[in-house]
Motif scaffolding. Sequence first.
Motif, mmCIF file in Angstrom:
data_model
loop_
_atom_site.group_PDB
_atom_site.id
_atom_site.type_symbol
_atom_site.label_atom_id
_atom_site.label_comp_id
_atom_site.label_asym_id
_atom_site.label_seq_id
_atom_site.Cartn_x
_atom_site.Cartn_y
_atom_site.Cartn_z
ATOM 1 N N ALA A 109 18.435 29.987 22.383
ATOM 2 C CA ALA A 109 17.990 28.603 22.202
ATOM 3 C C ALA A 109 16.487 28.455 22.407
ATOM 4 C CB ALA A 109 18.738 27.681 23.169
ATOM 5 N N GLY A 113 14.096 27.462 19.265
ATOM 6 C CA GLY A 113 13.355 26.205 19.403
ATOM 7 C C GLY A 113 11.877 26.389 19.101
ATOM 8 N N GLN A 139 24.901 30.486 18.889
ATOM 9 C CA GLN A 139 23.860 29.897 19.742
ATOM 10 C C GLN A 139 22.682 29.387 18.911
ATOM 11 O OE1 GLN A 139 22.918 32.468 23.263
ATOM 12 N NE2 GLN A 139 24.752 33.560 22.635
ATOM 13 N N ALA A 143 21.326 25.590 18.525
ATOM 14 C CA ALA A 143 19.930 25.265 18.864
ATOM 15 C C ALA A 143 19.217 24.487 17.765
ATOM 16 C CB ALA A 143 19.160 26.551 19.177
#
Length: 267
Positions: A109, A113, A139, A143
């Motif tokens: 994440a 990001g 995941q 995200a």
Amino acid sequence: MSTMPAIGLGTFRLQGQTIIDSVRTGLELGYRHIDTAQIYGNEADVGQAMFESDIARDQLFVTTKIWTESLGRDALIPSLKDSLAKLRMDHVDLTLIHWPSPADATPVADYMGTLLEAQQQGLTRKIGVSNFTIAQLQQAIAAVGAERIATLQIEIHPFLQNRKLVNFARANGIHLTAYMPLAYGKVMSDPAIAGIAERHGVSAAQVALAWSLQQGFAVIPSSTRRANLAANLQATTLTLSDADMAAIAALDRGERLANPDFAPHWD
């Protein structure tokens, strides 16, 4: 270029004048999708070949990949800017996370990001991932959203068909790019592929590429020889029969060629 061409030119393991010549020849033949990476150590050479060509930047689709050492929040964007300087570009078309963080030391994440921030800053048009497992892909989806993941680039060839991961990506609407689509040339010595090639009057490499293309994958084979570069590009014109596709499907033996010691636990 906004859409990834189905056949790209891979540049792994090629450096210096060798890769400059390969990219230059590829561009002359009609390649418009060029795939490089920070760890390849050839971004400057690849950039030079594109810069010296007469092809407009908006006619090219250029991919690079963030190396594991640059996944930290303070490192990712500066490393991408460094890649852009080497490539002589103000943006790339696609930036991938090359490998997930070894042992997941940096959470998915976090770096997804940051990669999204790079996209929002205009450093890359699209973002994606490479060498992720199903769990890591889940995941990444959590995200940034599956719709933002332009492709999952993984090893796919007749001897490693990665079906579990392919099916998961497809179920989530994520496009796939097959790297090592010729299994480092091993497809050329396979009797089943040779038989199909003979029936169609084409090369074994073209058969292997067509097999990937017909499944909707992008492919990024590499070559230093003009004849092979040209032949690979022609794979888009080859249509394999259902029987051909089934015969190649039967060749899967889980033979993974890219498996460094920091690789994730594969599905």
